[in-house]
Scaffold this active site. Structure first.
Site, PDB file in Angstrom:
ATOM      1  N   LYS A 137       0.841  -1.195   0.000  1.00 33.95           N
ATOM      2  CA  LYS A 137       0.000   0.000   0.000  1.00 33.95           C
ATOM      3  C   LYS A 137       0.877   1.247   0.000  1.00 33.95           C
ATOM      4  O   LYS A 137       2.092   1.186   0.217  1.00 33.95           O
ATOM      5  CB  LYS A 137      -0.919  -0.010   1.223  1.00 33.95           C
ATOM      6  CG  LYS A 137      -0.190  -0.075   2.558  1.00 33.95           C
ATOM      7  CD  LYS A 137      -1.147  -0.183   3.711  1.00 33.95           C
ATOM      8  CE  LYS A 137      -0.392  -0.233   5.045  1.00 33.95           C
ATOM      9  NZ  LYS A 137      -1.302  -0.265   6.201  1.00 33.95           N
ATOM     10  N   ARG A 182      -9.888   0.792  14.864  1.00 34.74           N
ATOM     11  CA  ARG A 182      -9.823   1.533  13.605  1.00 34.74           C
ATOM     12  C   ARG A 182     -10.957   1.008  12.729  1.00 34.74           C
ATOM     13  O   ARG A 182     -12.039   1.552  12.701  1.00 34.74           O
ATOM     14  CB  ARG A 182      -8.439   1.369  12.973  1.00 34.74           C
ATOM     15  CG  ARG A 182      -8.153   2.301  11.831  1.00 34.74           C
ATOM     16  CD  ARG A 182      -6.687   2.271  11.458  1.00 34.74           C
ATOM     17  NE  ARG A 182      -6.202   0.941  11.098  1.00 34.74           N
ATOM     18  CZ  ARG A 182      -4.949   0.679  10.751  1.00 34.74           C
ATOM     19  NH1 ARG A 182      -4.044   1.649  10.752  1.00 34.74           N
ATOM     20  NH2 ARG A 182      -4.579  -0.543  10.427  1.00 34.74           N
ATOM     21  N   TYR A 187      14.481  31.824   3.144  1.00 42.90           N
ATOM     22  CA  TYR A 187      13.294  32.614   3.421  1.00 42.90           C
ATOM     23  C   TYR A 187      13.241  33.081   4.882  1.00 42.90           C
ATOM     24  O   TYR A 187      13.656  32.356   5.799  1.00 42.90           O
ATOM     25  CB  TYR A 187      12.036  31.790   3.127  1.00 42.90           C
ATOM     26  CG  TYR A 187      11.732  31.660   1.645  1.00 42.90           C
ATOM     27  CD1 TYR A 187      11.428  32.783   0.875  1.00 42.90           C
ATOM     28  CD2 TYR A 187      11.745  30.414   1.033  1.00 42.90           C
ATOM     29  CE1 TYR A 187      11.141  32.662  -0.479  1.00 42.90           C
ATOM     30  CE2 TYR A 187      11.464  30.273  -0.322  1.00 42.90           C
ATOM     31  CZ  TYR A 187      11.164  31.407  -1.077  1.00 42.90           C
ATOM     32  OH  TYR A 187      10.886  31.281  -2.411  1.00 42.90           O
ATOM     33  N   MET A 231      10.657  24.959  -1.212  1.00 46.26           N
ATOM     34  CA  MET A 231       9.842  23.990  -1.944  1.00 46.26           C
ATOM     35  C   MET A 231      10.695  23.069  -2.799  1.00 46.26           C
ATOM     36  O   MET A 231      10.461  21.851  -2.841  1.00 46.26           O
ATOM     37  CB  MET A 231       8.822  24.697  -2.833  1.00 46.26           C
ATOM     38  CG  MET A 231       7.939  23.726  -3.615  1.00 46.26           C
ATOM     39  SD  MET A 231       6.761  24.533  -4.703  1.00 46.26           S
ATOM     40  CE  MET A 231       5.602  25.186  -3.511  1.00 46.26           C
TER      41      MET A 231
END
Length: 842
Positions: free
Chosen positions: A504, A607, A736, A785
């Site tokens: 997964k 869950r 930044y 980023m």
């Protein structure tokens, strides 16, 4: 599979291995191929399958599969039902590994050529391959494939010997006492190289000295042993053996050192080393003549390997001039096959640095494993081997191509083009050189392409054309490591316990289809995904294993049926929706296509899952609807990695067992049960293995318990490169919001990774570090980023373009997760899709 030109009859082999023939239906069959792996079968009509039995492995389980693929010759060590293998030849032996070694030893005795035996802790494969580079024009050489140096690898290597070969080079590796004695009788070397001694594979030996003595057994009866005298332990052990006046160790020694003091008043050869950034000059005096060589490497390991290689060539009688000329052109050894995304939905396997028949067979086996795309293409250059007739060589190539069912073959080079008549049964094209092929501007779409070329053909230009242009930041996934980690966990299980592996979340960030492919190849029993679309993607990629979907939404039930997935059902309402969906299906389809379901029980994770109060209604529903087919009942343990919660874990296991029993009592067929996750496999296997276990992050090299971490291999390496280096004054700031405040003159490296690639922003301002040139470099300022800045002031010889490791073997992902105050799962699954995955197999 290992091939020999020499053929034996089954009756001959039975006599050699001292076995009892229990079935002889095809006495006329000749055998020239040895087979140990049911997944890699070519030329089955001339193959002999050895059913190897290990501590956690029994190949007798695959006899029927091998038979169905066309093999008719078998060596077994367990009684079998003869009806399983009709019209076959079967010999029974006490131990199949011993029988394999006996056969290889007999085969070795048929040849009287120089045989080089190589052992040591490191460098065996590099020395072997460099010797091949230097000697293949003078000799027709047979050598160990890859790192085939084990108790079964060595016999397969030696089996390749034929009357055409003029020189053999075999490596031998051991991990336990008595193993080398067995390998010595198989290799029977005439010249030896002991590369070095280190800590690798020391677990089986009480002391390093005992390991050295064990390794020296390989060199019984050799004429000459080459070794480095700087390893005092090797030197001392050799001296002790010679003092015993044992004729088996009466060999001449060719010892060398870079320590001038050690060589004074001694027969030890002194080598002077002159290192430069891109090359090294090495000089010595050999039999009163100066020898000056240059190699295109400057690391210590390469220098050591090159000297061993040089001395072996001198021992064989190569001229000083030839050695000096050829050593300049030593090539780095490509130790892995790389799998990359290609243009036009292609997958490219890049093995563009060597081409010989032996490595071609290995690369074709790797190509055969890839099921993602329906078409397979091989682009192959001339094979630069001496000693074998060209027509015979390319006939063997054509046979391999046919047996591996290659859809499109492209030959590049004058020699292979001259033999194109041999490829008439194949969809084939031929070009005189790489430039001519590139000028043809062929279109490749939706296929897996194997590039296999000698270096002189510059296939890197083809790779550049076919491989998708990638962001400089990449996530490398080691497929060998995944296979190794599966083996580690299997060793904790009973032989009949099934293994389900989680793929997964894009295979924990490693890639769903590619990881599933290697899991399928390694015969795991089940896969599990989180959502239906993940399972659909695996089916479209050619994955045939059963796949459990852990959170299937009702609007995806149709896709579940169409793609033969198996849903987890976790509540009464969820079960009712599944039942209602079944009513919409055509009655004729129900018996054929309705998949099994897996019932999830909530025993404390809270869950998903049926609660204990739901069980009576669940059982009644199952009794009233015989179209509901249950594959398994399972639950999820909440705290298997925490010893403080062991009492709670045992309560979960006890509750699950009682609920399973209630369901099983109302079901006329056996239902599998499973509850252990990765940490549970390690800590609760004694009482909770049940029918199956679920392996998650452990497959990817992370042990959350810390118990077996040292046994696991690192799978994923996130790496990038330095874009720019600046030297900034103490008055400057970085990044930044000017958060990176400098207090001294600082050298800053800007690298090509940011939070857009999955690097957590919380690692800003020194919380996180990265690995450059063997040292940690802290992050300066805020993570951007697309970029991040590192302080490299304390690290020498850093240049723009240098590699930066974000996490990997040297900097474990668990450490990065610790800095980010999270878990390794989140770091791995957070690597973004724009970071290209590069898969490789050693």
């Amino acid at each position: 599979m290992s091939t020999s030109i020499v053929s034996y009859t089954f009756v001959q082999i039975a006599a050699i291995v001292q076995g009892d023939i229990i079935d002889l239906c095809r006495a006329e069959l000749v055998i020239n191929r040895l087979l140990l792996d049911s997944r890699q079968i070519t030329f089955p009509e001339t193959a002999l399958f050895f059913a190897i039995v290990g501590e956690h492995y029994n190949a007798h389980k695959f006899l029927t599969e091998v038979y169905e693929k066309g093999v008719r010759n078998f060596v077994v060590s367990q009684a079998i039902d003869p009806h399983l293998l009709p019209n076959a030849n079967v010999v029974l032996v006490a131990d199949t590994v011993t029988a394999l070694q006996q056969l290889a030893s007999y085969h070795r005795q048929q040849f009287n050529i120089p045989v080089i035996g190589i052992t040591g802790s490191n460098g065996k494969t590099v020395v072997k391959e460099w010797l091949f580079q230097l000697l293949h024009k003078q000799y027709y050489v047979v050598r160990s494939p890859q790192s085939y140096n084990s108790q079964v690898g060595v016999p397969l290597s030696v089996w390749q010997m034929s009357s055409q070969h003029q020189l053999a080079i075999f490596e031998a590796g051991i991990s336990q006492p008595t193993e080398m004695a067995r390998l010595q009788t198989i290799i029977q070397p005439t010249i030896g190289i002991f590369t070095n001694i280190g800590t690798a594979h020391s677990k089986g030996f009480e002391t390093q000295k005992l390991k050295v003595f064990e390794k020296l057994q390989l060199f019984k009866n050799v004429k000459c042993l080459i070794y480095r005298a700087d390893y005092a332990l090797i030197t001392d052990c050799i001296a002790q053996l010679k003092q015993q006046n044992n004729s088996q160790y009466g060999f001449e020694t060719l010892a060398w050192s870079t320590n001038k003091l050690l060589c004074s008043n001694s027969p030890i050869l002194y080598f002077a080393i002159d290192k430069h950034p891109q090359h090294t000059r090495i000089s010595t005096i050999f039999r009163q003549k100066p020898l000056n060589i240059q190699i295109p490497f400057s690391d210590d390991a390469a220098i050591e390997n090159a000297i061993h290689t040089c001395l072996l060539c001198l021992q064989l009688g190569l001229s000083l001039t030839d050695i000096e000329r050829q050593m300049k052109h030593l090539q780095p050894i490509a130790m892995r096959l790389e799998l990359k995304a290609g243009i036009n939905n292609c997958v490219v396997i890049n093995d563009a640095y060597n081409a010989d028949l032996q490595s071609l067979a290995i690369a074709l086996d790797f190509l055969a494993q890839q099921q993602q795309l329906p078409q397979k293409t091989l682009i192959l250059s001339d094979i630069l081997e001496s000693g074998q007739h060209s027509k015979q060589l390319y006939k063997a190539v054509a046979d391999l191509v046919i047996q591996h069912k290659i859809d499109h073959f492209i030959g590049i080079g004058n020699k292979i083009s001259a033999n194109k008549i041999l490829f008439k049964q194949i969809n084939a094209q031929f070009y005189a050189n790489t430039a001519q092929f590139l000028a043809a501007n062929l279109l490749f779409e939706n296929q897996t392409i194997l590039l296999k070329g000698a270096r002189t053909f510059a296939f890197e230009n083809i790779a550049q054309l076919l491989v998708q242009k990638i962001h400089t930041t990449t996530l490398e996934i080691n497929l060998n490591a995944i296979a190794h980690n599966i083996k580690v966990y299997r060793q904790l299980l009973q032989p009949d316990t099934k293994l389900m592996v989680m793929v997964k979340a894009f295979g924990y960030g490693s890639g769903g289809a590619e990881v599933a492919n290697i899991l399928q190849y390694n015969k795991v029993d089940y896969l599990a995904v989180a959502y239906t679309d993940e399972g659909v993607a695996l089916r479209k990629a050619g994955i045939k294993l059963p796949i459990m979907v852990m959170n299937p939404q009702p609007n995806t039930f149709e896709a579940i049926v169409r793609y033969k997935l198996e849903p987890e059902i976790y509540s009464l309402s969820h079960l009712q929706k599944w039942e209602r969906f079944l009513l919409y299906l055509n009655k004729a389809q129900i018996a054929k296509s309705i998949p099994y379901i897996h019932l999830k029980i909530d025993t404390g994770m809270h869950r998903l899952g049926f609660e204990e109060t739901d069980i009576d209604k669940l059982v009644q529903t199952l009794k009233n609807n015989d179209t509901l087919r249950i594959a398994s009942v399972f639950s999820h343990l909440a705290a298997t990695d925490s010893t403080e919660h062991d009492v709670f874990t045992q309560q979960q296991i006890s509750l699950f067992n009682s609920i399973h029993q209630v369901i099983q009592n109302q079901t006329p067929y056996k239902i599998m049960r499973h509850i252990l996750n990765t940490a549970g496999i390690i800590r609760f296997s004694a009482n909770a293995q049940m029918d199956m276990v679920r392996l998650g992050i452990g497959c990817y090299g992370v042990d959350s318990t810390g118990t077996i971490q040292r046994d696991l291999m690192n799978v994923s390496t996130l790496k990038t490169y330095i874009s720019q280096i600046k030297k900034l004054a103490p008055t400057e700031t970085v990044g930044y919001s000017r958060r990176g405040v400098l207090h001294q003159t600082t050298k800053i490296a800007t690298i090509s990774i940011g939070y857009g690639d999955g690097l957590p922003r919380c690692l800003s301002n020194g919380k996180g570090k990265m690995w450059i040139n063997g040292q940690l470099a802290p992050i300066v300022g805020n993570v951007c980023m697309d970029m991040t800045m590192l302080d490299i002031s304390h690290i020498d010889n850093v240049q723009e373009g240098d590699e930066v490791i974000v996490f990997g073997e040297k900097l474990p992902v668990q450490q990065v997760a610790h800095w980010a105050n999270t878990i390794a799962y989140e770091i791995l699954t957070g690597v973004s899709g724009r970071v290209k995955r590069v898969y490789f197999q050693e």
